[in-house]
Write an enzyme that holds these catalytic residues in place. Structure first.
Site, PDB file in Angstrom:
ATOM      1  N   GLU A  62       6.590  -6.294  10.589  1.00 16.17           N
ATOM      2  CA  GLU A  62       6.492  -7.230   9.468  1.00 16.17           C
ATOM      3  C   GLU A  62       7.470  -6.746   8.425  1.00 16.17           C
ATOM      4  O   GLU A  62       7.327  -5.634   7.916  1.00 16.17           O
ATOM      5  CB  GLU A  62       5.092  -7.169   8.861  1.00 16.17           C
ATOM      6  N   ASP A  73      -0.559  -8.389  -3.665  1.00 17.25           N
ATOM      7  CA  ASP A  73      -0.302  -7.005  -3.297  1.00 17.25           C
ATOM      8  C   ASP A  73      -0.839  -6.009  -4.306  1.00 17.25           C
ATOM      9  O   ASP A  73      -0.793  -6.229  -5.513  1.00 17.25           O
ATOM     10  CB  ASP A  73       1.206  -6.782  -3.116  1.00 17.25           C
TER      11      ASP A  73
END
Lengths: 278, 409
Positions: A62, A73
């Site tokens: 990824e 995040d």
């Protein structure tokens, strides 16, 4: 992919099967190790230097496209994104990294991104350039199924998979809708929260996996908070894929650039050993 | 704008999936999507529930002090050659319009059984309003504020603490409002099952832009009735400042179908549009997806969100509500930018002419009066009739103003 995209979604006749599909089929029951790294981190040169090592250890890569406002995040990926941007990381630069890696590796690559850089680039142009560079799928963190159709159409035309996120809070109806847009695998968010290193595993995982299986036969990868070989072992027992992100990015942030290759391989080997012990 | 578009605007009362033309929508992590769906359902149900709406009305009257007055600013009017009225949101409890929305959402959270409230704040006005209603209703309150703003607005930080709120300093990114919003979203993603996020402007994912607009529309509804009572007619224009745009949409929306009333929004021109140091998303930005919605945003060629600058912390934000983007595209509203210096001059002018110390945010709206009067004047004899939304009072800005004027206290 399902018929939900309608007749407008012309599929380009890509000669090869999508690498994600090949990889998950060849795993034949073993759980995939999916490693996340932030594109252009710690800087563009070092990022390109470590990618082949990540590719050698991971079943799927990824690659995060840095964004200025990464709301999904936690601190580790936030800091890496800001550092990458400060060092001049761009979407085009990340695609170039994919192209360079593709010259020496067949490991499938999924681009993990927020939606705005993709819109700015142009959906069709992004899908086209991503395929040409050698990417296999896209995860758009802030693009729920309600808004995902334009990107799904653009990706499908290039033979790329849209990998959707489902969460413990997703209703069955939402999981079903996400599954209809999905290709490659389904990303199961292990917990209600942002990405980041955690001490323990979320108790929500088994139930979420069970609910996803009712709506899709695609591989299920579990991410967010999977931090240790022990976590990886436990998740590998129940899911077809284990995503390690923040723990790896954290390692990269603590390692001198000259030692990155060896440290990353050591880290990945430990995680692998954990998964094999399952 | 065609007449069909005009009609279409009036029917945008409840946009499908939160789309205002190409703007709006919901662009958030999956984890909070189900919560937005629940919130929307609860909101629509509540607004049809007489018990809920009458409680809101009652508290707006007795706690907030509504209706706020519509003041004929004759001295200012003489100076700009117009009939100017000020909608006195500065007189609302806590000193700004923010409490209209905070109260509505807090009542909704209580009704949904959510006992923990989170909010972002820039200048601190929305944080203070949220802390205030949480104290009133006995809800736990956490306010996220950029480290930079904490420094600039220390008085409001202390106010929030007095009211029982926990203020968390945000160290990430530019350490201002946009990063406070990011951090509040992260908290929400984590605690979504127990927590309601009281977003302070008409930005963010659906249903926030609609909900905030509806809770703020009390401003325009009152002003529309008040001006007709004193002047016997509708105004020629209404003017409001636009950061995220909540006071402006609250003022504009009830006038949206009155075709003769011009809607004018004023963004922060900072140090000047050409310097790049400003916060004029509508005047100078481009469409993008930011903080959960598609709208105009200040971004670079790579789609990275830009830092902003304004003398007023409340306008210092790179995004804007999607309904404003729709109003801009359709031509129903027009948007101008006023720079720091112009705002500061208008601030001083209102102090001296009317005995009102405005916040720096609505000072931007005041500063365009001469320009707007010029554009609306039909004949020399007839002066245009205008309402400026005075969205907040200026006490919070004393530090900034003294510094800008080079005054030592």
């Amino acid at each position: 992919m399902n018929g939900i995209l309608g007749a407008g979604a012309a599929t380009r006749n890509t000669t090869a099967e999508n690498r994600l599909d090949v990889t998950f089929r060849q795993l034949a029951g073993r759980s995939a190790l999916i490693l996340y790294v932030t594109g252009g981190y710690p800087d563009l040169e070092a990022s390109r230097r470590i990618l082949p090592n990540v590719a050698a250890e991971a079943d799927v890569i990824e690659l995060g496209i840095p964004f200025s406002d990464p709301v999904a995040d936690g601190p580790v990926v936030q800091r890496s994104s800001h550092a990458a941007l400060e060092h001049g990381a761009t979407l085009a630069g990340c695609l170039e990294s994919v192209r360079l890696l593709r010259q020496q590796s067949d490991t499938p690559i999924v681009l993990m991104t927020y939606y705005n850089p993709v819109i700015r680039h142009g959906l069709d142009r992004f899908a086209h350039e991503a395929r040409e560079a050698g990417a296999d799928g896209v995860i758009a963190v802030d693009l729920p199924s309600e808004e995902a159709r334009p990107l799904a159409v653009a990706l499908k035309a290039e033979g790329l998979h849209l990998v959707p996120l489902v969460a413990p809070t997703s209703t069955d109806q939402r999981i079903e809708r996400a599954a209809k847009l999905a290709g490659g695998f389904i990303y199961c968010v292990s917990l209600t929260g942002v990405t980041g290193v955690r001490d323990g595993l979320s108790p929500d995982i088994p139930h979420l996996l069970e609910r996803v299986r009712r709506h899709s036969d695609l591989p299920r990868a579990v991410g967010f908070g999977i931090s240790t070989p022990g976590h990886a072992r436990d998740v590998a027992r129940v899911a077809e894929g284990v995503v390690i992100g923040s723990a790896l990015v954290d390692l990269i942030s603590r390692t001198p650039k000259s030692a990155l290759e060896t440290e990353i391989r050591r880290f990945a080997a430990e995680i692998r050993a954990g998964m094999a012990a399952g | 704008m065609t007449s069909t578009d005009q009609k279409r605007f009036s029917r945008l009362e409840y946009p499908v999936e939160g789309h205002f033309g190409p703007h709006g929508g919901r662009f958030v992590p999956e984890t909070i999507m189900p919560c937005l769906t629940d919130l929307e359902a609860a909101y629509r149900e509540a607004m049809l529930d007489e018990e809920f709406t009458s409680r809101l009305r009652d508290l707006l009257r007795t706690f907030v002090g509504r209706p706020t007055s519509l003041f004929a600013a004759r001295n200012l009017g003489r100076a700009v050659q117009a009939r100017v009225y000020l909608k006195r949101e500065d007189l609302a409890h806590t000193g700004a319009h923010k409490i209209n929305n905070a109260l509505g959402q807090a009542l909704l959270a209580q009704r949904m059984g959510k006992r923990r409230i989170i909010a972002e704040t820039g200048a601190g006005q929305h944080g203070v309003a949220t802390a205030t209603v949480c104290a009133l209703l006995g809800l736990e309150c956490v306010v996220y504020m950029g480290e930079e703003d904490v420094r600039r607005q220390s008085l409001n930080v202390f106010r929030m603490k007095l009211l029982g709120a926990e203020v968390r300093h945000v160290q990430s990114g530019t350490k201002t409002l946009k990063d406070a919003v990011n951090e509040t979203f992260r908290d929400w993603v984590t605690n979504v099952r127990t927590t309601h996020y009281i977003l302070g402007s008409c930005v963010g994912p659906h249903p926030y832009p609609v909900m905030v607009r509806d809770f703020q529309s009390v401003i325009g509804r009152e002003a529309r009735a008040q001006i007709q009572e004193v002047e016997g007619r509708l105004p020629d224009g209404v003017i409001a400042c636009v950061g995220g745009g909540s006071n402006a949409i609250g003022m504009f929306y009830p006038f949206a179908d009155d075709e003769t009333v011009e809607l004018i929004g004023v963004e922060a021109g900072g140090e000047g549009l050409s310097t790049g140091r400003h916060a004029a998303s509508l005047v100078s930005g481009s469409p993008g997806v930011f903080h959960g919605a598609s709208s105009y945003v200040l971004q670079d060629d790579e789609g990275q969100i830009l830092g902003t600058h304004s003398i007023s912390a409340g306008l210092d934000y790179p995004g804007v509500g999607p309904e404003h983007s729709y109003l801009k595209d359709s031509g129903r509203a027009r948007y101008l930018a006023a720079d720091d210096k112009a705002a500061l001059r208008a601030f001083q002018q209102l102090c001296r002419l009317e005995g009102i110390i405005p916040a720096l945010e609505p000072s931007h709206a005041l500063s365009v009066l001469p320009e707007v009067v010029e554009s609306l004047r039909v004949t020399e004899a007839q002066e245009p009739l205008l309402i400026v939304n005075l969205s907040g009072r200026g006490d919070k800005d004393m530090d900034t103003v003294t510094r800008s004027l080079g005054v030592e206290l």
